[in-house]
Design an enzyme around this catalytic site. Structure first.
Site, PDB file in Angstrom:
ATOM      1  N   SER A  67       0.860  -1.186   0.000  1.00  0.00           N
ATOM      2  CA  SER A  67       0.000   0.000   0.000  1.00  0.00           C
ATOM      3  C   SER A  67       0.892   1.231   0.000  1.00  0.00           C
ATOM      4  CB  SER A  67      -0.876   0.005   1.260  1.00  0.00           C
ATOM      5  OG  SER A  67      -1.523   1.256   1.443  1.00  0.00           O
ATOM      6  N   TYR A 115      -2.700  -0.926  10.452  1.00  0.00           N
ATOM      7  CA  TYR A 115      -2.593  -1.228   9.019  1.00  0.00           C
ATOM      8  C   TYR A 115      -1.199  -0.894   8.496  1.00  0.00           C
ATOM      9  CZ  TYR A 115      -3.943  -1.289   4.066  1.00  0.00           C
ATOM     10  OH  TYR A 115      -4.038  -1.564   2.718  1.00  0.00           O
TER      11      TYR A 115
END
Length: 349
Positions: A202, A215
């Protein structure tokens, strides 16, 4: 015929590299930088174009994709199947008869090239069973497994004091240890095919973000594991590519309003009175509203991510990193990774 993924960017990078090299050589040798640049560009640009058009034959390759119940994984499995690959689609909800899994099964009925596989990436037993299922269903003409695309993931939010430690562990068990478990399980087949591992990280694997430490921690880990594995696999002619999507929340079902509200309620209910009093209900609700706004933000068209994944699978020589994201997001990463932290905080915090 559509241009290969990233061809304009590759050509631009080649032009910039040629210009820099010609400038250095002309300074050292006293020659004409324009002439040197022209010579280099005449060689470099055709080479880049040839490289960009070098694809493998999908009819001779098999691919495993995790997290195919929805989002990127679901779309990628269908796309790779359409291109002619044998696709094993790892689905968390296969045993529960999910509609999206039935869609994949229906798509593969006529060809026999799209096979859904029950796979919870946090389960040793299910991953081991998936490995044996893939081995048993590989066509005799196909040697090994060409690619594993580690796409399965989970997201949450919250400041560190709000998030219970078991939530950190749960997110890591999917995003990081699940990826490692799947990769380790399938590496023998990948080595046999001299294929590649494609890991979905990401943009938040390259920079921190307010209230996203569970995350971010896992995606930073994916980046590190991928770099190490790339070095380790070179001796086997196995490539490792990382996909770093920007904000495509609006185009996936990974995060929606119901999920955010449920996570928010669990966090607030699980806090001690001391923490609740320190932050206050109003502040907590404001941060929840910010997260809710993210669920409809970003890009709803997920094709840039699917195209990047596809390029990493089909290209003879894939990139080490793909960054399907907006220019603003690329700029933000550049600031985060190359400038002092106080500059980033002043601009974005």
């Amino acid at each position: 015929m559509a241009l290969p993924y990233g061809l304009p960017q590759r050509c631009l990078q080649a032009v910039v590299a040629c210009w820099l090299i010609s400038a250095v050589l002309s300074f050292v040798s006293g020659g004409c930088s324009l002439v040197l640049f022209a010579y280099l560009a005449v060689v470099a640009l055709p080479a880049v174009a040839i490289y960009s058009f070098m694809n493998v034959d999908p009819a001779t390759k098999a691919v495993l994709v995790t997290g195919c119940d929805s989002g990127f994984g679901h779309a990628l499995a269908l796309h790779l199947h359409d291109l002619g690959f044998v696709v094993f689609a790892g689905c968390l909800m296969k045993d529960k008869g999910a509609d999206t899994v039935k869609q994949l099964d229906d798509a593969g009925k006529d060809t026999g090239r799209l096979i859904t596989v029950q796979m919870n990436v946090t389960s040793d037993a299910e991953v081991a069973t998936a490995v044996e299922t893939v081995r048993a269903n590989l066509p005799p003409s196909i040697k090994g497994l060409w690619a594993v695309v580690n796409n399965a993931g989970f997201s949450t939010f919250g400041e560190m004091e709000w998030v219970p430690i078991n939530v950190y562990e749960m997110v890591a068990s999917i995003n990081l240890f699940g990826l490692i478990r799947v990769t380790k399980g399938f590496l023998p087949l990948i080595r046999e095919a001299q294929g590649r591992v494609v890991n979905v990280a990401s943009m938040l694997g390259r920079m921190g973000a307010y209230g996203r430490s569970p995350y971010c921690a896992t995606k930073f880990g994916v980046e590190a594991v991928s770099d190490c594995l790339r070095m380790e696999m070179k001796k086997f002619n196995v490539d490792v590519a990382v996909i770093e999507p920007g904000n495509f929340i609006a185009g996936t079902s990974l995060y929606n309003a119901d999920v955010v509200k449920a996570q928010s309620k669990r966090m607030w209910d699980g806090m001690s009175d001391e923490i609740r009093n320190a932050y206050g209900q109003e502040y907590f609700d404001q941060k929840t509203e910010v997260m809710l706004s993210y669920t409809t933000a970003g890009v709803s068209d997920i094709s840039p991510v699917v195209n990047a994944m596809t390029d990493a699978v089909i290209r003879v020589y894939p990139r080490c990193r793909y960054q399907p994201m907006a220019l603003y997001e690329l700029f933000k990463i550049c600031v985060a990774t190359h400038l002092p932290e106080y500059v980033f905080d002043a601009m974005f915090l």
